[in-house]
Design an enzyme around this catalytic site. Structure first.
Site, PDB file in Angstrom:
ATOM      1  N   PHE A  42     -68.063  78.462  76.363  1.00 16.12           N
ATOM      2  CA  PHE A  42     -66.779  78.193  75.655  1.00 16.12           C
ATOM      3  C   PHE A  42     -66.232  76.248  75.783  1.00 16.12           C
ATOM      4  CE2 PHE A  42     -65.509  82.800  76.491  1.00 16.12           C
ATOM      5  CZ  PHE A  42     -66.201  82.994  74.841  1.00 16.12           C
ATOM      6  N   LYS A  71     -73.539  74.466  71.728  1.00 16.90           N
ATOM      7  CA  LYS A  71     -73.980  74.348  73.181  1.00 16.90           C
ATOM      8  C   LYS A  71     -75.483  74.299  73.330  1.00 16.90           C
ATOM      9  CE  LYS A  71     -70.309  75.891  75.808  1.00 16.90           C
ATOM     10  NZ  LYS A  71     -69.861  76.671  74.673  1.00 16.90           N
ATOM     11  N   ARG A  73     -78.084  82.354  79.323  1.00 16.18           N
ATOM     12  CA  ARG A  73     -77.892  83.053  79.495  1.00 16.18           C
ATOM     13  C   ARG A  73     -78.312  84.273  78.831  1.00 16.18           C
ATOM     14  NH1 ARG A  73     -71.227  83.024  78.765  1.00 16.18           N
ATOM     15  NH2 ARG A  73     -71.983  82.350  76.815  1.00 16.18           N
ATOM     16  N   ALA A  90     -67.371  85.588  79.528  1.00 15.80           N
ATOM     17  CA  ALA A  90     -67.076  83.988  80.062  1.00 15.80           C
ATOM     18  C   ALA A  90     -65.467  84.516  79.617  1.00 15.80           C
ATOM     19  CB  ALA A  90     -67.678  82.644  78.596  1.00 15.80           C
ATOM     20  N   TRP A 106     -80.900  70.670  65.935  1.00  7.54           N
ATOM     21  CA  TRP A 106     -81.316  71.908  64.384  1.00  7.54           C
ATOM     22  C   TRP A 106     -82.460  71.833  64.225  1.00  7.54           C
ATOM     23  CZ3 TRP A 106     -80.319  73.247  59.745  1.00  7.54           C
ATOM     24  CH2 TRP A 106     -80.003  74.427  59.750  1.00  7.54           C
ATOM     25  N   THR A 158     -78.224  75.441  71.753  1.00  7.13           N
ATOM     26  CA  THR A 158     -78.942  74.716  70.757  1.00  7.13           C
ATOM     27  C   THR A 158     -78.609  72.886  71.412  1.00  7.13           C
ATOM     28  OG1 THR A 158     -77.661  76.177  68.587  1.00  7.13           O
ATOM     29  CG2 THR A 158     -79.409  73.800  68.503  1.00  7.13           C
ATOM     30  N   PHE A 194     -74.389  68.465  61.145  1.00 11.11           N
ATOM     31  CA  PHE A 194     -74.568  69.416  60.223  1.00 11.11           C
ATOM     32  C   PHE A 194     -74.570  68.879  59.071  1.00 11.11           C
ATOM     33  CE2 PHE A 194     -71.332  72.793  61.971  1.00 11.11           C
ATOM     34  CZ  PHE A 194     -72.620  72.318  63.286  1.00 11.11           C
ATOM     35  N   LYS A 209     -71.337  88.062  66.411  1.00 11.36           N
ATOM     36  CA  LYS A 209     -71.748  86.468  66.812  1.00 11.36           C
ATOM     37  C   LYS A 209     -73.745  86.710  66.001  1.00 11.36           C
ATOM     38  CE  LYS A 209     -72.807  83.754  70.176  1.00 11.36           C
ATOM     39  NZ  LYS A 209     -72.592  83.081  71.829  1.00 11.36           N
TER      40      LYS A 209
END
Length: 863
Positions: free
Chosen positions: A599, A314, A338, A568, A716, A316, A687, A349
């Site tokens: 999320f 999200k 955030r 979150a 990306w 990205t 991807f 992460k």
């Protein structure tokens, strides 16, 4: 008070030639400093200079901002005037033109009219069709030119050796010695000459009338200058590599703009930013007052389907979208993100600045400390926690009189209540201001909070994943006299103060919210607040800088606000209302602000709409729903996806059946968005292992399921260029009909609001409250908190309460194990099943790969 027109006047400086000459450089510096100060004063809409001729210089004239240049003598304004563009004509030039009648075809001679005024006057005369010549008093051709000119404008004092007889009979003469505006009231006597007499005085009055006329124009002109306009923006160029390097390598390969340059490009004034280093700056809230009349831009929310433990990108997508809008489509746009927590950064992460060629830079600064907001929240949270335990100890070990004497001590022979103590007296119904007049009953009522330790809900926090702080005992030292109790630590971003920061709309609002924080109940069952503890002002002091959003930039130089980072799961998981509001003003009516929910849409988006939108009053224009083929395959029955473990072949090879089966989750999340009446665009985060057939299948199903559009995105690997189609789809979607509505009315009972979310959003058959949860619901209702929105604390890995149930579970009963309240933030949060507010470190944490080069000070292995 607004000053439409501000004069800088040094003309009254006593003139002593030698002294004055020596002081000229210092005087010019003083004047330029004053000009620069007034340039940044939003209450001053125009600057006029009234100075001795010797003080004028191009540097001084150009120090005035073009939009505040009332004299119209800056190079920028003169350039516009010469080119015939829309500009401000200098008032002195207006005055000369006003005195002259029809001059088309006439010959006008300017004598001693020099500099910027001369250039402006010459340009205006030529516009009127006059032939304009210019010369100085010592010119050999002066007599000849004077004898042929129909109109003569003198801009400086006449030498004694120039006789009036040189003037052509019948010529019009305008004389303003020592500068047109500061002319003296004298004219040459001469037969046959036509004078605008008394020339200098009329010229001066006319010029001043132009100044005063400008005052009626300055306010609209200033307002117009603040309205939406295309930013004077310069993007940073990308040269994407294949294969795509690591995020930190990409970040380091790009040279960011200096943050003050970025701030100027997007319309921020110098005194509206506080610079932290070279690439970060806090933005002051005064900007909201300056731009209060400016229409807001379009409000875009990025949400997602139910993610894998790896996340679906999200952040990205958010970054890629604004890079496409601003760097490639030349549309003003802002990303609002955030601030990442240190816990996940060093835990599982890793970094949270986006990824690949769609990220915020510098990523080390983004992920590590930033401008210290989380540290400020930690300090404020723990000060309040310390105040609770200290108050219990002191009340348990002192008499009413001793406690009262310490709470209201004699200072310099005077005893008085502090403002926050006076406020507590008023809440108790005690209308006294003299500490010596309280009765024993009033003293006891004022001094004792009688906190019930078993009801304390306020915990200490630390921004580290530390599982051994999930349950602790405090007060074991002998000095605490046996008043030990069980407590715990939460991660810092789970603090209610973080949620308050994210939802507040002003410093005053934040202070009031901090005061409303309920930390426990007293022994009568009444809530005890931070205001009762007397700590509200101190908390506000610790948070006074954290309330300002932090300005950063993307890889392509587009602006980003990084602000707040509420957990979150137990909070609403969105960046701050203030960052969104400021960004919406800065982008202007045709611009876009792209912000992110936490999320999946079932958690983050639902909370965003029902909690954040209620707090902000902002209405979203469109939802961008992020999906990946990987996550859809998981929901279609693919094997488990585990952080740190290699993906199974089902995720790296084409499997259309898994994708088709998993699209049920995408369809459900689209339906959830439609509950709120907002158009949705699906962004398929592509991807390299995704096949064209899989991509086409997802986009086809998404559009058939009600999405306005579905677009594959390659940001990306390609940066903003890879999200241009997404940006174009969003631009079209904001023009669709928007029937935004909340999911439930606040007046519904707490249990009914929980049931509405469970059934309509999650797809549950019903809910089941534990006795403890029901007891808390009853208590909060009785205490008057029943009309707050609901913030469900639930796993993000499933629509249900069971992380292993993928796809779209149905027929389940949603268990509510506990219900808690964040009264300051303004929501009730039910705990679904077992929820931890303190993550733990895994066996193989990210910190194994993070290192610092002691020579270059470069961070290694962050992501």
């Amino acid at each position: 008070m607004v000053q439409y027109l501000k004069f800088i006047n040094f003309s009254a400086v006593p003139f002593q030639h030698q002294f004055f000459t020596r002081q000229l450089p210092a005087l010019r510096i003083r004047i330029v400093s004053e000009i620069l100060r007034l340039n940044e004063d939003p209450n001053v809409h125009g600057l006029a200079l009234d100075l001795p001729e010797s003080l004028y210089s191009s540097k001084l004239l150009n120090a005035v901002k073009p939009e505040k240049d009332v004299d119209g003598l800056s190079s920028v304004n003169l350039g516009r005037l010469v080119h015939g563009d829309d500009c401000l004509v200098p008032p002195t030039v207006c005055a000369v033109m006003e005195l002259l009648e029809d001059i088309g075809g006439k010959k006008v001679l300017l004598v001693g009219v020099r500099g910027a005024e001369g250039a402006a006057l010459q340009s205006m005369l030529q516009r009127q069709g006059a032939t304009v010549l210019s010369c100085h008093w010592k010119s050999p051709q002066l007599q000849s030119e004077l004898g042929h000119a129909d109109t003569v404008v003198f801009g400086s004092a006449k030498p004694d050796d120039v006789p009036a007889s040189w003037i052509k009979p019948g010529a019009t003469v305008i004389y303003g010695a020592h500068g047109l505006l500061s002319g003296v009231n004298r004219a040459w006597p001469g037969q046959g000459l036509h004078f605008s007499s008394p020339v200098a005085e009329r010229l001066k009055l006319s010029a001043y009338s132009c100044y005063f006329l400008l005052q009626s124009c300055l306010r609209p002109r200033w307002i117009h200058s603040q309205r939406h306009r295309k930013w004077d923006f310069h993007s940073l160029k990308l040269q994407p590599l294949s294969p795509v390097p690591s995020d930190i390598e990409i970040s380091r390969a790009q040279c960011p703009k200096a943050v003050d340059v970025l701030a100027k490009e997007i319309g921020l004034l110098t005194d509206e930013i506080e610079i932290y280093g070279q690439t970060k700056a806090k933005v002051r809230l005064s900007l909201l007052e300056r731009l209060k009349d400016q229409p807001d831009g379009k409000y875009v929310l990025v949400a997602g389907i139910t993610p894998t433990p790896l996340g679906e990108g999200k952040s990205t997508v958010t970054v890629g979208l604004v890079q496409a809008l601003t760097a490639h489509l030349n549309i003003n746009s802002f990303a609002c993100l955030r601030q990442p927590s240190q816990g996940p950064t060093f835990g599982v992460k890793g970094g949270a600045a986006g990824g690949g060629y769609a990220q915020v830079i510098p990523m080390e600064e983004f992920n590590l400390h930033l401008t210290g907001d989380i540290h400020a929240i930690t300090a404020a949270n723990n000060l309040l926690a310390a105040a609770i335990d200290a108050r219990i100890l002191h009340e348990n070990t002192q008499s009413d009189k001793s406690l009262y004497n310490r709470l209201v001590p004699v200072v310099n022979g005077v005893r008085g209540f502090s403002p926050i103590q006076l406020a507590r007296l008023r809440r108790l119904g005690i209308n006294k201001t003299d500490p010596g007049t309280l009765t024993e009953e009033e003293i006891s009522k004022f001094a004792r909070l009688d906190i019930d330790p078993s009801t304390i809900t306020w915990q200490r926090v630390v921004d580290t994943n530390d599982r051994f702080l999930r349950k602790i005992t405090v007060g074991q030292a002998a000095t605490e006299k046996g008043f030990a109790r069980q407590a715990q630590f939460d991660i810092a971003v789970a603090s209610e103060i973080m949620a308050i920061l994210a939802l507040t709309t002003s410093l005053q609002d934040m202070k009031e919210r901090l005061g409303r924080v309920v930390v426990a109940n007293d022994k009568k069952g009444e809530p005890v607040t931070a205001e009762d503890l007397g700590v509200t002002g101190a908390l506000a002091v610790l948070m006074k800088d954290a309330i300002k959003p932090t300005l950063m930039q993307t890889l392509e130089g587009t602006p980003v606000f990084v602000h707040a980072g509420p957990f979150a799961n137990i909070a609403h998981g969105s960046s701050s209302v203030l960052a969104d509001k400021i960004a919406l003003k800065l982008v202007g009516e045709k611009g876009f602000v792209v912000t992110e929910a936490g999320f999946g849409a079932d958690i983050g988006m639902e909370k965003f709409f029902n909690i954040k939108c209620r707090a902000s009053g902002l209405v979203p224009s469109v939802v961008v729903l992020v999906a990946t083929v990987r996550a859809l395959k998981m929901h279609g029955g693919g094997p488990n996806v585990t952080a740190g473990a290699p993906l199974k072949k089902e995720y790296t090879e084409e499997n259309l059946q898994l994708v088709a089966d998993g699209c049920c989750n995408l369809q459900k999340q689209i339906q959830i968005t439609q509950l709120f009446g907002v158009p949705v665009v699906v962004a398929l985060n592509v991807f390299k292992t995704d096949s064209p057939a899989e991509i086409d299948l997802v986009c086809k199903i998404a559009k058939e399921s009600g999405a306005f559009d579905a677009v594959p995105c390659n940001h990306w690997s390609a940066g903003g260029r890879g999200a241009i189609k997404l940006a174009q789809a969003v631009e079209k979607a904001v023009n669709q009909k928007n029937n935004f509505k909340y999911l439930y009315n606040l007046e519904l009972p707490i249990v009914e609001k929980i049931r509405t979310i469970a059934q309509k959003v999650y797809g549950a058959q019903d809910i089941e409250l534990s006795p403890a949860a029901q007891s808390q619901v009853d208590r909060y209702t009785q205490q008057g908190f029943g009309n707050l929105p609901i913030c469900m604390a639930k796993t993000h890995l499933s629509l249900s309460h069971q992380p292993e149930r993928k796809g779209v579970p149905t027929g389940f009963i949603l268990p509510i194990s506990d219900v808690r309240a964040s009264i300051g933030a303004g929501f009730i949060y039910p705990l679904v099943g077992t929820m931890s507010t303190m993550p733990g470190l895994p066996t193989r944490s990210c910190f194994y790969d993070i290192d610092l080069d002691p020579v270059t000070e470069e961070v290694k292995g962050l992501f």
